[in-house]
Write a protein that holds these residues in place. Structure first.
Motif, short mmCIF file in Angstrom:
data_model
loop_
_atom_site.label_atom_id
_atom_site.label_comp_id
_atom_site.label_asym_id
_atom_site.label_seq_id
_atom_site.Cartn_x
_atom_site.Cartn_y
_atom_site.Cartn_z
N GLN A 195 0.92 -1.12 0.04
CA GLN A 195 0.07 0.12 0.07
C GLN A 195 0.90 1.23 -0.12
OE1 GLN A 195 -2.90 0.38 3.04
NE2 GLN A 195 -3.77 -1.74 2.85
N THR A 196 0.45 2.19 -0.68
CA THR A 196 0.93 3.53 -0.51
C THR A 196 0.52 3.96 0.83
OG1 THR A 196 1.01 3.84 -3.02
CG2 THR A 196 1.10 5.82 -1.76
N PRO A 197 1.34 4.63 1.79
CA PRO A 197 0.81 5.39 2.80
C PRO A 197 -0.14 6.63 2.75
CG PRO A 197 2.94 5.81 2.86
CD PRO A 197 2.71 4.99 1.36
N ILE A 198 -1.20 6.58 3.57
CA ILE A 198 -1.68 8.04 3.74
C ILE A 198 -1.11 8.87 4.57
CG2 ILE A 198 -3.84 8.85 4.26
CD1 ILE A 198 -5.13 6.05 3.50
N GLU A 199 -0.63 10.09 4.31
CA GLU A 199 0.01 10.81 5.24
C GLU A 199 -0.86 11.66 6.05
OE1 GLU A 199 3.39 13.19 3.40
OE2 GLU A 199 4.42 11.24 2.56
N ILE A 200 -0.53 11.75 7.22
CA ILE A 200 -1.35 12.71 8.21
C ILE A 200 -0.20 13.49 8.79
CG2 ILE A 200 -2.89 12.84 10.04
CD1 ILE A 200 -4.59 10.62 9.03
N THR A 201 -0.27 14.59 8.85
CA THR A 201 0.73 15.52 9.68
C THR A 201 0.08 16.08 10.85
OG1 THR A 201 1.96 16.06 7.72
CG2 THR A 201 2.40 17.46 9.53
N VAL A 202 0.80 15.93 12.14
CA VAL A 202 0.08 16.65 13.30
C VAL A 202 1.34 17.44 13.84
CG1 VAL A 202 -0.51 16.22 15.62
CG2 VAL A 202 -1.13 14.39 13.89
N ASP A 203 1.10 18.81 14.01
CA ASP A 203 1.85 19.68 14.48
C ASP A 203 1.69 19.49 15.97
OD1 ASP A 203 3.08 20.91 12.14
OD2 ASP A 203 1.08 21.75 11.73
N LEU A 204 2.92 19.47 16.56
CA LEU A 204 3.13 19.38 18.26
C LEU A 204 3.72 20.78 18.62
CD1 LEU A 204 5.14 16.00 18.34
CD2 LEU A 204 2.53 16.23 18.25
N GLY A 205 2.64 21.30 19.06
CA GLY A 205 3.05 22.58 19.67
C GLY A 205 3.28 23.65 18.43
N SER A 206 3.24 24.90 18.97
CA SER A 206 3.70 25.94 18.09
C SER A 206 4.40 26.72 19.03
CB SER A 206 2.84 26.60 17.06
OG SER A 206 1.54 27.27 18.03
N PRO A 207 5.27 28.12 18.57
CA PRO A 207 5.87 28.96 19.48
C PRO A 207 4.58 29.54 20.53
CG PRO A 207 6.82 29.18 17.25
CD PRO A 207 5.59 28.22 17.13
N GLY A 208 4.89 29.53 21.71
CA GLY A 208 4.10 30.03 22.64
C GLY A 208 2.70 29.34 23.23
N LYS A 209 2.63 28.02 22.22
CA LYS A 209 1.24 27.35 22.48
C LYS A 209 1.46 25.87 22.72
CE LYS A 209 -1.55 30.08 19.48
NZ LYS A 209 -2.49 30.19 18.37
N HIS A 210 0.81 25.41 23.61
CA HIS A 210 0.85 23.92 23.51
C HIS A 210 -0.35 23.33 23.21
CE1 HIS A 210 4.55 24.30 26.24
NE2 HIS A 210 3.99 25.25 26.91
N GLU A 211 -0.46 22.81 22.10
CA GLU A 211 -1.50 21.95 21.37
C GLU A 211 -1.18 21.12 20.26
OE1 GLU A 211 -3.48 25.24 19.31
OE2 GLU A 211 -1.94 25.56 18.04
N PHE A 212 -2.21 20.06 19.94
CA PHE A 212 -2.00 19.43 18.79
C PHE A 212 -2.73 20.02 17.80
CE2 PHE A 212 -1.42 16.28 22.28
CZ PHE A 212 -0.30 15.54 21.94
N ALA A 213 -2.15 20.04 16.50
CA ALA A 213 -2.92 20.53 15.54
C ALA A 213 -2.84 19.47 14.15
CB ALA A 213 -2.52 21.93 14.97
N PRO A 214 -3.96 18.91 13.89
CA PRO A 214 -5.37 19.18 14.21
C PRO A 214 -5.48 18.38 15.83
CG PRO A 214 -5.27 17.38 12.74
CD PRO A 214 -3.94 17.84 12.66
#
Length: 158
Positions: free
Chosen positions: A30-49
């Motif tokens: 299978q060709t993998p389905i890519e999903i990107t999760v950003d772990l925090g950003s400057p000054g923020k503690h969050e998962f996006a999405p």
């Protein structure tokens, strides 16, 4: 003799057809389905999405990217029980290309990604359900965890 040739021809056709059917179910092809999760950003503690959705039986490359100045965990014990891990990789951008620095196999329950780095988790969901325990338990200087500051999420597998 004619019936023997017919039987032999039928067996060959059925063998080819069943081999093709088996190859269609080969997850390594299978060709993998890519999903990107950003772990925090400057000054923020969050998962996006904040909510991730997967489908059973499909190969995913979950890219965990940390562009913040803090290390972050991607931890979900419930999710780790609902997936088969093909591999996890530590990657780095070098001259505009993604280079793999290390690869891990076996059960993965938590991945820590350092500031400015990324990791890839290649997985196949094998059970449907909802994991509402996605969190980052790294502590800040005041003793609070990133999860207490909002770095939590949910994973849905259909």
């Amino acid at each position: 003799m004619t019936s023997f040739r017919f039987a032999l021809g039928t067996a060959v056709v059925l063998g080819i057809a069943s081999g093709a059917a088996l190859a269609a179910g080969d997850l390594s092809k299978q060709t993998p389905i890519e999903i990107t999760v950003d772990l925090g950003s400057p000054g923020k503690h969050e998962f996006a999405p904040k909510q991730l959705k997967f489908e059973t039986g499909k190969l995913y490359k979950l890219i965990l990217r940390n562009s913040s100045s803090d290390p972050h965990y991607f931890t979900s014990h419930a999710f780790s029980q609902m997936v088969f891990t093909r591999k996890a990789q530590v990657t780095q951008q070098q001259n505009g290309k993604t280079v793999t620095l290390a690869e891990f196999k076996g059960a993965i329950r938590e991945i820590e990604v350092y500031p400015g780095q990324s990791a890839e988790w290649w997985l196949v969901p094998i059970a449907a359900g909802r994991a509402s325990d996605l969190r980052c338990d790294i502590k800040t200087s005041d003793g609070k965890t990133h999860a207490e500051l909002g770095m939590t999420g949910e994973i849905v597998i259909e």
